[in-house]
Motif scaffolding. Structure first.
Motif, PDB file in Angstrom:
ATOM      1  N   HIS A  19       2.280   2.106  -3.349  1.00 32.69           N
ATOM      2  CA  HIS A  19       1.303   2.558  -4.334  1.00 32.69           C
ATOM      3  C   HIS A  19       0.528   3.789  -3.881  1.00 32.69           C
ATOM      4  O   HIS A  19      -0.500   4.118  -4.464  1.00 32.69           O
ATOM      5  N   THR A  20       1.020   4.436  -2.861  1.00 34.54           N
ATOM      6  CA  THR A  20       0.384   5.650  -2.371  1.00 34.54           C
ATOM      7  C   THR A  20       1.365   6.800  -2.543  1.00 34.54           C
ATOM      8  O   THR A  20       2.493   6.727  -2.077  1.00 34.54           O
ATOM      9  N   ASP A  21       0.938   7.851  -3.227  1.00 31.69           N
ATOM     10  CA  ASP A  21       1.855   8.976  -3.416  1.00 31.69           C
ATOM     11  C   ASP A  21       1.828   9.900  -2.196  1.00 31.69           C
ATOM     12  O   ASP A  21       1.125   9.651  -1.222  1.00 31.69           O
TER      13      ASP A  21
ATOM     14  N   ILE B 242       0.839  -1.200   0.000  1.00 28.38           N
ATOM     15  CA  ILE B 242       0.000   0.000   0.000  1.00 28.38           C
ATOM     16  C   ILE B 242       0.873   1.249   0.000  1.00 28.38           C
ATOM     17  O   ILE B 242       0.622   2.191  -0.758  1.00 28.38           O
ATOM     18  N   ASP B 243       1.912   1.256   0.820  1.00 24.06           N
ATOM     19  CA  ASP B 243       2.823   2.409   0.861  1.00 24.06           C
ATOM     20  C   ASP B 243       3.469   2.657  -0.495  1.00 24.06           C
ATOM     21  O   ASP B 243       3.606   3.795  -0.929  1.00 24.06           O
TER      22      ASP B 243
ATOM     23  N   GLY C  74      -1.389  11.036  -0.654  1.00 22.63           N
ATOM     24  CA  GLY C  74      -2.278  10.020  -0.111  1.00 22.63           C
ATOM     25  C   GLY C  74      -3.128   9.340  -1.168  1.00 22.63           C
ATOM     26  O   GLY C  74      -3.908   8.453  -0.863  1.00 22.63           O
ATOM     27  N   ALA C  75      -2.970   9.767  -2.426  1.00 24.12           N
ATOM     28  CA  ALA C  75      -3.746   9.161  -3.511  1.00 24.12           C
ATOM     29  C   ALA C  75      -3.163   7.795  -3.856  1.00 24.12           C
ATOM     30  O   ALA C  75      -1.953   7.622  -3.926  1.00 24.12           O
ATOM     31  N   LYS C  76      -4.028   6.854  -4.055  1.00 17.58           N
ATOM     32  CA  LYS C  76      -3.605   5.508  -4.434  1.00 17.58           C
ATOM     33  C   LYS C  76      -3.314   5.489  -5.922  1.00 17.58           C
ATOM     34  O   LYS C  76      -4.124   5.927  -6.725  1.00 17.58           O
ATOM     35  N   SER C  77      -2.161   4.972  -6.305  1.00 16.77           N
ATOM     36  CA  SER C  77      -1.770   4.995  -7.715  1.00 16.77           C
ATOM     37  C   SER C  77      -2.617   4.064  -8.567  1.00 16.77           C
ATOM     38  O   SER C  77      -2.682   4.215  -9.768  1.00 16.77           O
TER      39      SER C  77
END
Length: 55
Positions: free
Chosen positions: A43-45, A40-41, A48-51
């Motif tokens: 893929h999170t910019d 999760i980390d 806080g947006a999930k890629s």
């Protein structure tokens, strides 16, 4: 905490077990939770947006 059932190749479980035996994690569940947190980390910019999320 919710329970999730999944299938993982035996070789990967063996590797997780080895990490537990070496004391890196207290148990398999915590090792898997740690892996999920890392994913999760990754893929999170910074905002806080999930890629992988569609906008």
């Amino acid at each position: 905490m919710e329970r999730v059932t999944l299938r993982i190749p035996e070789q990967q479980i063996d590797e997780v077990e080895q990490m537990v035996e070496r004391g890196k994690f207290p148990n398999r569940s915590e090792a898997i939770r740690s892996a999920v947190r890392e994913m999760i980390d990754e893929h999170t910019d910074k905002t806080g947006a999930k890629s992988w999320a569609k906008v």
